[in-house]
Design an enzyme around this catalytic site. Structure first.
Site, short mmCIF file in Angstrom:
data_model
loop_
_atom_site.label_atom_id
_atom_site.label_comp_id
_atom_site.label_asym_id
_atom_site.label_seq_id
_atom_site.Cartn_x
_atom_site.Cartn_y
_atom_site.Cartn_z
CG PHE A 124 -1.94 0.99 1.11
CD1 PHE A 124 -2.96 1.14 0.75
CD2 PHE A 124 -1.82 1.84 2.36
CE1 PHE A 124 -3.99 1.76 0.56
CE2 PHE A 124 -2.80 2.89 2.52
CZ PHE A 124 -3.80 2.92 1.74
N GLY A 125 0.83 2.05 -1.19
CA GLY A 125 1.77 3.06 -1.18
C GLY A 125 0.99 4.44 -0.86
CD GLU A 128 3.41 11.26 -2.52
OE1 GLU A 128 4.11 12.21 -2.88
OE2 GLU A 128 2.55 10.73 -3.33
N PRO A 129 7.99 10.76 0.20
CG PRO A 129 10.07 10.70 -1.11
CD PRO A 129 8.32 10.56 -1.19
CB ILE A 159 6.23 1.22 0.09
CG1 ILE A 159 5.72 2.49 -0.07
CG2 ILE A 159 4.97 0.38 -0.16
CD1 ILE A 159 4.83 3.42 0.61
NE ARG A 272 22.71 -12.99 34.84
CZ ARG A 272 23.89 -13.26 34.47
NH1 ARG A 272 24.03 -14.38 33.80
NH2 ARG A 272 24.68 -12.19 34.62
CD GLU A 367 -0.87 0.45 9.32
OE1 GLU A 367 -2.01 0.48 9.61
OE2 GLU A 367 -0.25 -0.76 9.10
CB THR A 369 3.37 9.83 14.37
OG1 THR A 369 2.38 10.88 14.43
CG2 THR A 369 4.29 9.77 13.09
CB SER A 370 2.29 8.87 19.56
OG SER A 370 3.00 7.37 19.50
#
Ligand code: FAD
Length: 387
Positions: A124-125, A128-129, A159, A272, A367, A369-370
């Site tokens: 899914f594109g 973009e830069p 992508i 441990r 998908e 950002t926060s």
């Protein structure tokens, strides 16, 4: 009454994927990760298990399940490894799902059967830069109709699944016109190998090192007019819906990683020793793991809620953003604490917690950002605007 009990079918799926992750993924994935190699054999096994077809009807070769089932599978995979989980997530919720949701009968029949089998992957594109969060403002890729074909020019960044040897297509979002001063965005299916589509080299990434992420360039790239997904100008609405669903899936990956940190720590502190006792003897360690389990559980309930609403056809935008935010922050915090509990070994790549540490950060970025999740939640609460 609210019931958080999984159906027998869902629980069986959860157990099957958990066993697959333990027996097939865990023993070998560290090597793929270190080599930055895409794990084709594991993906083929995931295909045979039906994971790529989970939420699709049987008529397309799917399993006839639902989105909740997909999220359960992602959760259990990410408990062991996030590269394979994100490969499945991107292939199904970003790659195949838009074709199922918005495609014509012809497009569904042509593409879905091999995608549902996991024999081929779709990408899914969108990003973009020049920008991912403000995709409308940042989009420069254009497509124009010429002699019955779309002619696409532009580029896409980051992508997932776009450059594997089994990638069949990328759905590219492009500006196809303007309406009332706003760009009109459409989604167009571009098959792999189309002249004018250049697939860049694999990025050197901090995490998700056994997954495939590339830049794409379109230069007078021509595809038939019939490759338009849905109607022209509907791309914006399509990607908003795709991302809402994708956020639930990323939330499940995040909650899985957070739970995987607990699994690893429980095993480690039972083995441990320091100062004459197992690490698990010390309350400081117990409290850290108790906090980790609390975060993992809350993250799981958050995606359960969002996915249950999605499947029931109820509004879920706010719950998806909450689940993605809760899950990714739980994953980051748990990965940090797990690495600390492992001490020096936590900094060694051969230990899964080191992989978890490297994989967790991107969950707060991809998908949405926060910050974008907080914007969505605020908007849903009716307090958007300002800066
Ligand atoms: C490994 C990986 C895989 C990916 N896979 C895909 C894929 O398959 N398909 C795809 O289309 N994309 C993909 N992406 C892209 C991803 O979705 C974007 O990176 C993400 O949406 C953020 O966009 P950006 O990187 O351009 O950051 P930017 O949008 O430039 O944001 C930079 C920073 O500014 C903040 N910011 C932006 N606007 C505001 C504001 N108004 N207020 C406050 N803060 C703000 C952001 O939160 C962020 O912290 C992938 C990314 C990665 C790293």
């Amino acid at each position: 009454m609210i019931s958080f009990r999984l159906s027998d079918e869902h629980d069986q799926l959860r157990l099957t994927v958990a066993e697959f992750a333990r027996a097939v993924v865990a023993p070998v994935i560290g090597g793929f990760y270190e080599r930055g190699e895409f794990p084709y054999g594991i993906v083929a096994e995931m295909g045979k298990l039906g994971l790529f077809g989970l939420p699709f009807p049987e008529e397309y070769g799917g399993m006839g399940g639902d989105y909740f089932a997909l999220c359960l599978a992602l959760h259990e995979l990410a408990r062991v490894d996030s590269s394979v989980a994100i490969t499945l997530e991107a292939a199904v919720s970003l790659g195949a799902m838009p074709i199922y949701r918005f495609g014509s009968d012809q497009q569904r029949g042509q593409w879905l059967p091999e995608l549902c089998q996991g024999e081929r992957l779709a990408a899914f594109g969108l990003t973009e830069p020049g920008g991912g969060s403000d995709i409308v403002g940042g989009m420069r890729t254009t497509a124009r109709l010429e002699d019955g074909e779309w002619v696409i020019d532009g580029s896409k960044a980051f992508i997932t699944n776009s450059g594997t040897s089994i990638t069949s297509l990328v759905t590219a979002l492009a500006i196809t016109g303007r309406s009332a001063g706003r760009p009109e965005i459409s989604a167009i299916i571009v098959p792999s190998g189309t002249p004018g589509l250049t697939v860049g080299p694999e990025y050197s990434k901090v995490g998700w090192c056994a997954s495939d992420t590339r830049e794409l360039a379109f230069s007078s790239c021509r595809v038939p007019a019939a490759n338009l997904l849905g109607e022209a100008g509907r791309g914006y609405a399509q990607f908003l819906q795709t991302l809402d669903e994708g956020r639930v899936a990323i939330a499940a990956v995040s909650a899985g990683l957070a739970a995987g940190c607990v699994d690893e720590c429980l095993a480690y502190v039972a083995e441990r020793s320091a100062f004459g006792h197992r690490l698990g003897h010390y309350q400081a360690i117990q409290f850290k793991i108790a906090d980790m389990e609390t975060r993992a559980h809350g993250a799981m309930l958050a995606w359960y809620d969002a996915a249950a609403r999605l499947v029931a056809g109820q509004p879920f935008k706010k719950q998806a953003a909450i689940a993605k935010l809760t899950g990714s922050e739980a994953a980051m915090a748990n990965a940090r604490d797990a690495t600390q509990i492992f001490g020096g070994y936590g900094f060694m790549n051969e230990f899964p917690v080191a992989r978890f540490y490297r994989d967790a950060k991107v969950l707060e970025i991809g998908e949405g950002t926060s910050e974008v999740q907080r914007m969505v939640i605020a908007r849903e609460l009716g307090i958007s605007g300002g800066s």
